[in-house]
Design a protein around this motif. Structure first.
Motif, PDB file in Angstrom:
ATOM      1  N   MET A  27      43.586   6.699 -46.554  1.00  0.00           N
ATOM      2  CA  MET A  27      42.906   7.345 -45.430  1.00  0.00           C
ATOM      3  C   MET A  27      43.460   6.821 -44.106  1.00  0.00           C
ATOM      4  N   CYS A  28      44.785   6.816 -44.010  1.00  0.00           N
ATOM      5  CA  CYS A  28      45.465   6.367 -42.800  1.00  0.00           C
ATOM      6  C   CYS A  28      45.564   7.539 -41.830  1.00  0.00           C
ATOM      7  N   ARG A  29      44.719   7.549 -40.811  1.00  0.00           N
ATOM      8  CA  ARG A  29      44.633   8.697 -39.910  1.00  0.00           C
ATOM      9  C   ARG A  29      45.866   8.840 -39.030  1.00  0.00           C
ATOM     10  N   GLU A  30      46.457   7.723 -38.611  1.00  0.00           N
ATOM     11  CA  GLU A  30      47.605   7.776 -37.715  1.00  0.00           C
ATOM     12  C   GLU A  30      48.812   8.421 -38.388  1.00  0.00           C
ATOM     13  N   GLU A  31      49.686   8.995 -37.562  1.00  0.00           N
ATOM     14  CA  GLU A  31      51.003   9.406 -38.057  1.00  0.00           C
ATOM     15  C   GLU A  31      51.827   8.127 -38.173  1.00  0.00           C
TER      16      GLU A  31
ATOM     17  N   ALA B  99      34.775  12.237 -43.791  1.00  0.00           N
ATOM     18  CA  ALA B  99      33.626  11.370 -44.070  1.00  0.00           C
ATOM     19  C   ALA B  99      34.080  10.003 -44.576  1.00  0.00           C
ATOM     20  N   ILE B 100      35.058   9.984 -45.470  1.00  0.00           N
ATOM     21  CA  ILE B 100      35.527   8.706 -46.003  1.00  0.00           C
ATOM     22  C   ILE B 100      36.255   7.909 -44.922  1.00  0.00           C
ATOM     23  N   HIS B 101      37.084   8.569 -44.128  1.00  0.00           N
ATOM     24  CA  HIS B 101      37.761   7.855 -43.055  1.00  0.00           C
ATOM     25  C   HIS B 101      36.762   7.269 -42.075  1.00  0.00           C
ATOM     26  N   ASN B 102      35.741   8.027 -41.712  1.00  0.00           N
ATOM     27  CA  ASN B 102      34.722   7.534 -40.788  1.00  0.00           C
ATOM     28  C   ASN B 102      34.012   6.314 -41.357  1.00  0.00           C
ATOM     29  N   LEU B 103      33.715   6.351 -42.647  1.00  0.00           N
ATOM     30  CA  LEU B 103      33.071   5.217 -43.307  1.00  0.00           C
ATOM     31  C   LEU B 103      33.960   3.976 -43.259  1.00  0.00           C
ATOM     32  N   LEU B 104      35.235   4.138 -43.577  1.00  0.00           N
ATOM     33  CA  LEU B 104      36.161   3.008 -43.578  1.00  0.00           C
ATOM     34  C   LEU B 104      36.380   2.448 -42.172  1.00  0.00           C
ATOM     35  N   ALA B 105      36.564   3.326 -41.208  1.00  0.00           N
ATOM     36  CA  ALA B 105      36.970   2.896 -39.870  1.00  0.00           C
ATOM     37  C   ALA B 105      35.819   2.376 -39.025  1.00  0.00           C
ATOM     38  N   HIS B 106      34.594   2.835 -39.295  1.00  0.00           N
ATOM     39  CA  HIS B 106      33.496   2.532 -38.371  1.00  0.00           C
ATOM     40  C   HIS B 106      32.258   1.909 -39.008  1.00  0.00           C
TER      41      HIS B 106
ATOM     42  N   LEU C 141      41.820  -2.773 -46.280  1.00  0.00           N
ATOM     43  CA  LEU C 141      42.498  -2.567 -45.003  1.00  0.00           C
ATOM     44  C   LEU C 141      43.625  -3.583 -44.881  1.00  0.00           C
ATOM     45  N   PHE C 142      44.849  -3.077 -44.696  1.00  0.00           N
ATOM     46  CA  PHE C 142      45.971  -3.939 -44.363  1.00  0.00           C
ATOM     47  C   PHE C 142      46.198  -3.833 -42.869  1.00  0.00           C
ATOM     48  N   ALA C 143      45.755  -4.861 -42.163  1.00  0.00           N
ATOM     49  CA  ALA C 143      45.884  -4.938 -40.711  1.00  0.00           C
ATOM     50  C   ALA C 143      47.176  -5.682 -40.367  1.00  0.00           C
ATOM     51  N   PRO C 144      47.544  -5.773 -39.091  1.00  0.00           N
ATOM     52  CA  PRO C 144      48.740  -6.528 -38.715  1.00  0.00           C
ATOM     53  C   PRO C 144      48.751  -7.935 -39.298  1.00  0.00           C
ATOM     54  N   ASN C 145      49.921  -8.338 -39.797  1.00  0.00           N
ATOM     55  CA  ASN C 145      50.189  -9.641 -40.421  1.00  0.00           C
ATOM     56  C   ASN C 145      49.648  -9.749 -41.846  1.00  0.00           C
TER      57      ASN C 145
ATOM     58  N   ILE D 233      45.693  -0.918 -36.278  1.00  0.00           N
ATOM     59  CA  ILE D 233      44.746  -1.120 -37.376  1.00  0.00           C
ATOM     60  C   ILE D 233      44.386   0.260 -37.904  1.00  0.00           C
ATOM     61  N   GLY D 234      44.893   0.606 -39.071  1.00  0.00           N
ATOM     62  CA  GLY D 234      44.656   1.953 -39.552  1.00  0.00           C
ATOM     63  C   GLY D 234      45.057   2.207 -40.988  1.00  0.00           C
ATOM     64  N   ARG D 235      45.589   1.196 -41.672  1.00  0.00           N
ATOM     65  CA  ARG D 235      46.035   1.398 -43.041  1.00  0.00           C
ATOM     66  C   ARG D 235      44.819   1.216 -43.972  1.00  0.00           C
ATOM     67  N   PHE D 236      43.887   2.201 -43.914  1.00  0.00           N
ATOM     68  CA  PHE D 236      42.638   2.158 -44.667  1.00  0.00           C
ATOM     69  C   PHE D 236      42.826   2.820 -46.042  1.00  0.00           C
ATOM     70  N   SER D 237      42.087   2.299 -47.034  1.00  0.00           N
ATOM     71  CA  SER D 237      42.113   2.943 -48.348  1.00  0.00           C
ATOM     72  C   SER D 237      40.936   2.484 -49.195  1.00  0.00           C
ATOM     73  N   ILE D 238      40.701   3.228 -50.250  1.00  0.00           N
ATOM     74  CA  ILE D 238      39.837   2.805 -51.363  1.00  0.00           C
ATOM     75  C   ILE D 238      40.771   2.552 -52.530  1.00  0.00           C
ATOM     76  N   THR D 239      40.652   1.387 -53.163  1.00  0.00           N
ATOM     77  CA  THR D 239      41.589   1.029 -54.226  1.00  0.00           C
ATOM     78  C   THR D 239      40.844   0.554 -55.477  1.00  0.00           C
ATOM     79  N   GLY D 240      41.534   0.604 -56.595  1.00  0.00           N
ATOM     80  CA  GLY D 240      40.938   0.113 -57.834  1.00  0.00           C
ATOM     81  C   GLY D 240      41.698   0.605 -59.031  1.00  0.00           C
ATOM     82  N   TRP D 241      41.014   0.664 -60.176  1.00  0.00           N
ATOM     83  CA  TRP D 241      41.634   1.072 -61.434  1.00  0.00           C
ATOM     84  C   TRP D 241      40.700   2.012 -62.173  1.00  0.00           C
ATOM     85  N   PHE D 242      41.295   2.999 -62.815  1.00  0.00           N
ATOM     86  CA  PHE D 242      40.581   3.816 -63.796  1.00  0.00           C
ATOM     87  C   PHE D 242      40.737   3.124 -65.136  1.00  0.00           C
ATOM     88  N   ARG D 243      39.618   3.033 -65.876  1.00  0.00           N
ATOM     89  CA  ARG D 243      39.556   2.140 -67.032  1.00  0.00           C
ATOM     90  C   ARG D 243      39.101   2.883 -68.282  1.00  0.00           C
TER      91      ARG D 243
END
Length: 256
Positions: A191-195, A52-59, A164-168, A244-254
Motif C-alpha cells: 500500500m505504497c501510495r507514492e510513485e 481504506a487499508i492505506h488510510n489505516l496504515l498511514a494514519h 513499514l520500512f521507513a528510512p534507514n 515514509i510510505g513503504r506500507f504493507s500488510i505481510t504474513g503467510w498463508f498456512r
C-alpha cells in the motif's frame, strides 16, 4: 457474517475491506504463480477498499519496532515500549545494527511493525479496524482467491502483521522455512501510495543460489506479492532521503 469497517479518512463504510477488483484475470495470475512460484498482482482491490487499508496504515497504526543486531535479538517493541525508549538507547540500538551489518557473518534488521495476529488473539484493541481486516483476510472469499491463484487447496488460514520500512530500515537476505508452522506462501499486501522512485529502496528482491537478484518487485499501491516458501528474499535498504510510505500488510498463508 463479516463486520464492515468505517474508513475514517473518507467517512465511508466499506462492506469488505478486501473487495477484489472484478477485472482481475485469475487464470493468468495463477499461471504466472505456478510458472515462477511468485507473482505480484497489481490493482488487487477496489479503489475504496485499497484507500481504506492505506488510510489505516498511514494514519491509525500504533507502530512499534522489530530489530536484531547479530546475536542481540530478535526484538519486538510495541508502540508504548518504543515511545518510552530513551534517545540514547535508540541511538545505541542503531549503532549495534550498523556494526552487525558491517560484518560478513552477522545478521541484522530493522523495520516498523504492528502485530495484527497477536493483537487479535489477545484482544489488545478489541473490534479495531485491524481485527476486522484480519477476519476478512481469513474468510472464505479471500482465502478461496488465494487457493485458486496458488493451486494449494490445503491453505486454510493466514497470519498478519502491519509493516513499514521507513528510512534507514531493511530486511536482509533470508529464507522462511517454518514448515512445522504450516507456512506455505508468503504475502505482501503493498500500500505504497507514492510513485516510488527506483532509488528509494524497499524493493522485495529474490535471489538465486549464487546470491544474484533474479527478480525484484517495486513498492506499489494496491498490490499483492505472493511467493512460495522457502524462497531466498530480502527487502532492500531504504535510504535516508526516501519518504515514509513503504506500507504493507505481510504474513503467510498456512496449511495448519
Amino acid at each position: 457474517m463479516l463486520r464492515p469497517i468505517i474508513n475514517k479518512g473518507i467517512g465511508r463504510v466499506i462492506e469488505s475491506i478486501l473487495d477484489l477488483n472484478p477485472a482481475l484475470d485469475m487464470d493468468a495470475i495463477g499461471d504466472r504463480f505456478r510458472r515462477d512460484r511468485r507473482v505480484q498482482i497489481r490493482d488487487l482491490l477496489t479503489p475504496a477498499a485499497a484507500d481504506a487499508i492505506h488510510n489505516l496504515l498511514a494514519h491509525h497504526t500504533p507502530w512499534g519496532l522489530g530489530w536484531r543486531a547479530g546475536e542481540d535479538g530478535p526484538h519486538a517493541l510495541d508502540a508504548a515500549a518504543l515511545a518510552a525508549l530513551p534517545m540514547e538507547e535508540r541511538n545505541a540500538v542503531a549503532t549495534r545494527i550498523f556494526k552487525a551489518m558491517q560484518s560478513t557473518g552477522e545478521y541484522a534488521f530493522s523495520y516498523a511493525r504492528y502485530p495484527i495476529l497477536d493483537a487479535y488473539l489477545t484482544q489488545a484493541h478489541p473490534d479495531s479496524p485491524y481485527d476486522i481486516l484480519f477476519e476478512h483476510l481469513n474468510d472464505a472469499p479471500f482465502m478461496n482467491f488465494i487457493r485458486k491463484i496458488t493451486g494449494l487447496q490445503e491453505l486454510h488460514k493466514a497470519d498478519a502483521q502491519a509493516t513499514l520500512f521507513a528510512p534507514n530500515q531493511f530486511l536482509p537476505l533470508h529464507v522462511d522455512s517454518h514448515a512445522a508452522e504450516g507456512w506455505r506462501v508468503a504475502y505482501v499486501l503493498g500500500m505504497c501510495r507514492e510513485e516510488w522512485r527506483h532509488d528509494w529502496g524497499g524493493y522485495l528482491n529474490f535471489f538465486d543460489e549464487d546470491g544474484d537478484v533474479i527478480a525484484g518487485y517495486r513498492p506499489r499501491f494496491n498490490t499483492l506479492s505472493l511467493f512460495e516458501v522457502p524462497t531466498p528474499h530480502a527487502v532492500s535498504y531504504v535510504p535516508p532521503f526516501a519518504p515514509i510510505g513503504r506500507f504493507s500488510i505481510t504474513g503467510w498463508f498456512r496449511d495448519r
